[in-house]
Design an enzyme around this catalytic site. Structure first.
Site, PDB file in Angstrom:
ATOM      1  N   CYS A 115      -8.950 -72.775 -45.484  1.00 31.56           N
ATOM      2  CA  CYS A 115     -10.377 -72.451 -45.440  1.00 31.56           C
ATOM      3  C   CYS A 115     -10.893 -72.875 -44.062  1.00 31.56           C
ATOM      4  O   CYS A 115     -10.870 -74.053 -43.710  1.00 31.56           O
ATOM      5  CB  CYS A 115     -11.062 -73.213 -46.565  1.00 31.56           C
ATOM      6  SG  CYS A 115     -12.818 -72.919 -46.659  1.00 31.56           S
ATOM      7  N   CYS A 126     -28.828 -71.927 -47.584  1.00 29.83           N
ATOM      8  CA  CYS A 126     -28.568 -71.694 -49.006  1.00 29.83           C
ATOM      9  C   CYS A 126     -28.788 -73.023 -49.738  1.00 29.83           C
ATOM     10  O   CYS A 126     -28.250 -74.054 -49.327  1.00 29.83           O
ATOM     11  CB  CYS A 126     -27.152 -71.165 -49.216  1.00 29.83           C
ATOM     12  SG  CYS A 126     -26.872 -69.634 -48.296  1.00 29.83           S
ATOM     13  N   CYS A 351     -15.687 -76.008 -52.232  1.00 31.04           N
ATOM     14  CA  CYS A 351     -16.655 -75.030 -51.705  1.00 31.04           C
ATOM     15  C   CYS A 351     -18.027 -75.651 -51.545  1.00 31.04           C
ATOM     16  O   CYS A 351     -18.538 -76.269 -52.473  1.00 31.04           O
ATOM     17  CB  CYS A 351     -16.872 -73.883 -52.691  1.00 31.04           C
ATOM     18  SG  CYS A 351     -15.470 -72.876 -52.975  1.00 31.04           S
TER      19      CYS A 351
HETATM   20  N1  SAH Z   1     -21.604 -68.313 -44.908  1.00 34.58           N
HETATM   21  C1  SAH Z   1     -20.483 -67.691 -45.565  1.00 34.58           C
HETATM   22  C2  SAH Z   1     -19.263 -68.544 -45.507  1.00 34.58           C
HETATM   23  C3  SAH Z   1     -19.341 -69.851 -46.284  1.00 34.58           C
HETATM   24  S1  SAH Z   1     -18.347 -69.600 -47.634  1.00 34.58           S
HETATM   25  C4  SAH Z   1     -20.886 -67.330 -46.980  1.00 34.58           C
HETATM   26  O1  SAH Z   1     -21.962 -67.722 -47.410  1.00 34.58           O
HETATM   27  O2  SAH Z   1     -20.146 -66.605 -47.651  1.00 34.58           O
HETATM   28  C5  SAH Z   1     -18.632 -70.862 -48.689  1.00 34.58           C
HETATM   29  C6  SAH Z   1     -18.614 -70.343 -50.130  1.00 34.58           C
HETATM   30  O3  SAH Z   1     -18.860 -71.463 -51.002  1.00 34.58           O
HETATM   31  C7  SAH Z   1     -19.751 -69.382 -50.368  1.00 34.58           C
HETATM   32  O4  SAH Z   1     -19.475 -68.455 -51.378  1.00 34.58           O
HETATM   33  C8  SAH Z   1     -20.816 -70.329 -50.821  1.00 34.58           C
HETATM   34  O5  SAH Z   1     -21.844 -69.657 -51.433  1.00 34.58           O
HETATM   35  C9  SAH Z   1     -20.036 -71.232 -51.737  1.00 34.58           C
HETATM   36  N2  SAH Z   1     -20.701 -72.510 -51.963  1.00 34.58           N
HETATM   37  C10 SAH Z   1     -21.558 -73.126 -51.141  1.00 34.58           C
HETATM   38  N3  SAH Z   1     -21.966 -74.290 -51.672  1.00 34.58           N
HETATM   39  C11 SAH Z   1     -21.357 -74.424 -52.865  1.00 34.58           C
HETATM   40  C12 SAH Z   1     -21.346 -75.444 -53.865  1.00 34.58           C
HETATM   41  N4  SAH Z   1     -22.048 -76.548 -53.713  1.00 34.58           N
HETATM   42  N5  SAH Z   1     -20.581 -75.240 -54.950  1.00 34.58           N
HETATM   43  C13 SAH Z   1     -19.819 -74.141 -55.068  1.00 34.58           C
HETATM   44  N6  SAH Z   1     -19.778 -73.155 -54.139  1.00 34.58           N
HETATM   45  C14 SAH Z   1     -20.540 -73.288 -53.048  1.00 34.58           C
END
Ligand code: SAH
Length: 409
Positions: A115, A126, A351
């Site tokens: 990753c 977000c 994530c």
């Molecule tokens: N900016 C890009 C890349 C980051 S990916 C995007 O948003 O896709 C990171 C992934 O993990 C994304 O799907 C994001 O929404 C998810 N994510 C972020 N915070 C999280 C959390 N606390 N728990 C689970 N998934 C999460």
């Protein structure tokens, strides 16, 4: 000065074949041999993972000397390396004052996924994402993006790239940052990751994830050509506006239209929709039904992600029964919808848990820092990242780990 050191040398990592040739010519390599030299280097750097020029045993001594005098293959510096009880690894890497970012390796029975981060910090905010609480410091360069892959392969002894039984089989651009806001650099790095004569990962095994930078999605399909993942997380604009605020700029309808027309999407290459399960926010069964309606006609799979907590996060993970019911509706509609098991939670590598302590500093302040004697190990801040997450997160994780233990694999 004795410190002409590697800092003044140009990194060859991340240069396109054309840029590599141009750099060699500039350093004095005769034009007539530059093609051969570039392809020898390409092979040493990306197939064999050479970390220095001395290792390039089939190159003439004077050519190696020229390379040493002008270039470097240095990897990012490892500030901390952590290994989770489940085998997940997380590195905090550094490439300059205040430029720190994280990379995570997730080994599974049939694959090993890396990753990779695209930015230090993030401009998106977000609500459920830890990285989203860290302001953007800057985009990572192709050298720094590829450097994460090279460093992981070094540690895992995963060279040469062409050997059977590789350890890094998949790349997901799901670390810190929004890859489509750093398009050119991500494109340059992934081109090398997917080049059959370099790191040689197939396009299907490289996934770019976006929160929904709609205008860049067709370009990602045309110019990068990797698989695509969309961080969807909500099926109604009112909710998505709050949890994924970029939705206010590019609402669901536009996002889904971009997915419908994504170049290269097919049943063999489905678009992944990521959906984080937030208790009482986006996890009703009505929303599960709306979700399948919304993506009708798009070759898709859905990844349901149990929310991973972080200190101070404003949400909770949905109850396990609710996740199962939600998944069942999606499954019955014909979509593969694996619930993504959280990996590496004990080292905050799951994530949305990634965050470095880098902060944006003014150019003047950075210049002042750079001018001073900089020994990265003197900076105490990096060490704090290796501390375990704060108490409340740990308690939350325990509850959720026991939920996950009941999960069918
Ligand atoms: N900016 C890009 C890349 C980051 S990916 C995007 O948003 O896709 C990171 C992934 O993990 C994304 O799907 C994001 O929404 C998810 N994510 C972020 N915070 C999280 C959390 N606390 N728990 C689970 N998934 C999460």
């Amino acid at each position: 000065m004795s410190e002409v050191s590697t800092a003044s040398l140009k990194s060859l990592i991340g240069l396109s074949p054309e840029a590599l040739k141009a750099a060699l010519i500039l350093a004095g390599v005769p034009e007539k041999s530059v093609r051969m030299r570039a392809s020898q280097l390409w092979n040493w750097i990306y197939v064999h993972g050479a970390k220095d020029f001395a290792a390039m045993s089939n190159l003439a001594k004077d050519f190696r000397k020229l390379l040493e005098d002008n270039f470097t293959l240095t990897r990012p510096e490892v500030m901390t390396a952590q290994l989770s009880s489940d085998g997940t690894r997380k590195w905090l890497l550094r490439t300059g004052p205040g430029i720190e970012f994280e990379t995570v390796y997730i080994p599974e029975a049939d694959r090993g996924t890396l990753c990779v981060s695209s930015q230090v910090g993030c401009t998106l905010t977000c609500r459920f994402c830890h990285t989203g609480t860290q302001k953007l410091v800057r985009n990572l360069t192709p050298d720094e993006i590829l450097g994460q892959i090279m460093l992981a392969k070094d540690t895992l002894e995963d060279w040469p790239s062409t050997a059977p039984g590789r350890k890094v089989t998949n790349i997901v651009m799901m670390g810190m940052g929004e890859p489509l806001y750093n398009f050119d650099n991500v494109k340059a790095a992934l081109a090398i990751a997917m080049d059959g004569d370099a790191i040689a990962l197939s396009k299907r095994r490289v996934t770019l994830s976006t929160a929904g930078v709609v205008p860049m999605i067709p370009r990602a399909g045309d110019e990068i050509g990797s698989s695509l993942a969309i961080s969807l997380h909500a099926v109604r604009d009112e909710i998505r506006d709050v949890i994924v605020p970029i939705n206010k700029k590019y609402p669901l309808e536009q996002l889904l239209e971009a997915c419908r027309t994504y170049p290269g999407a097919s049943n063999a290459r489905r678009i992944t929709f990521e959906y984080v399960m937030l208790k009482g926010v986006n996890d009703s069964l009505a929303e599960a039904r709306e979700l399948v309606q919304l993506i009708k006609g798009i070759p898709a799979k859905i990844n349901l992600i149990p929310f991973n907590p972080w200190p101070g996060a404003p949400y909770e993970c949905s109850d396990w029964e609710q996740i199962e019911k939600f998944a069942e509706i999606v499954n019955r509609a014909g979509y593969a919808s694996p619930v993504r098991t959280s990996r590496g939670r004990d080292i905050m590598a799951a994530c949305g848990q990634l965050k470095s302590e880098s902060v944006k500093v003014s150019a003047a302040a950075r210049a002042a820092r750079e001018a001073g004697p900089v020994d990265p190990r003197e900076q105490p801040k990096a060490a704090s990242l290796s501390e375990p997450p704060r108490q409340e997160a740990t308690a939350m994780e325990k509850i959720q780990s026991s939920q996950l233990a009941r999960m069918p694999q």
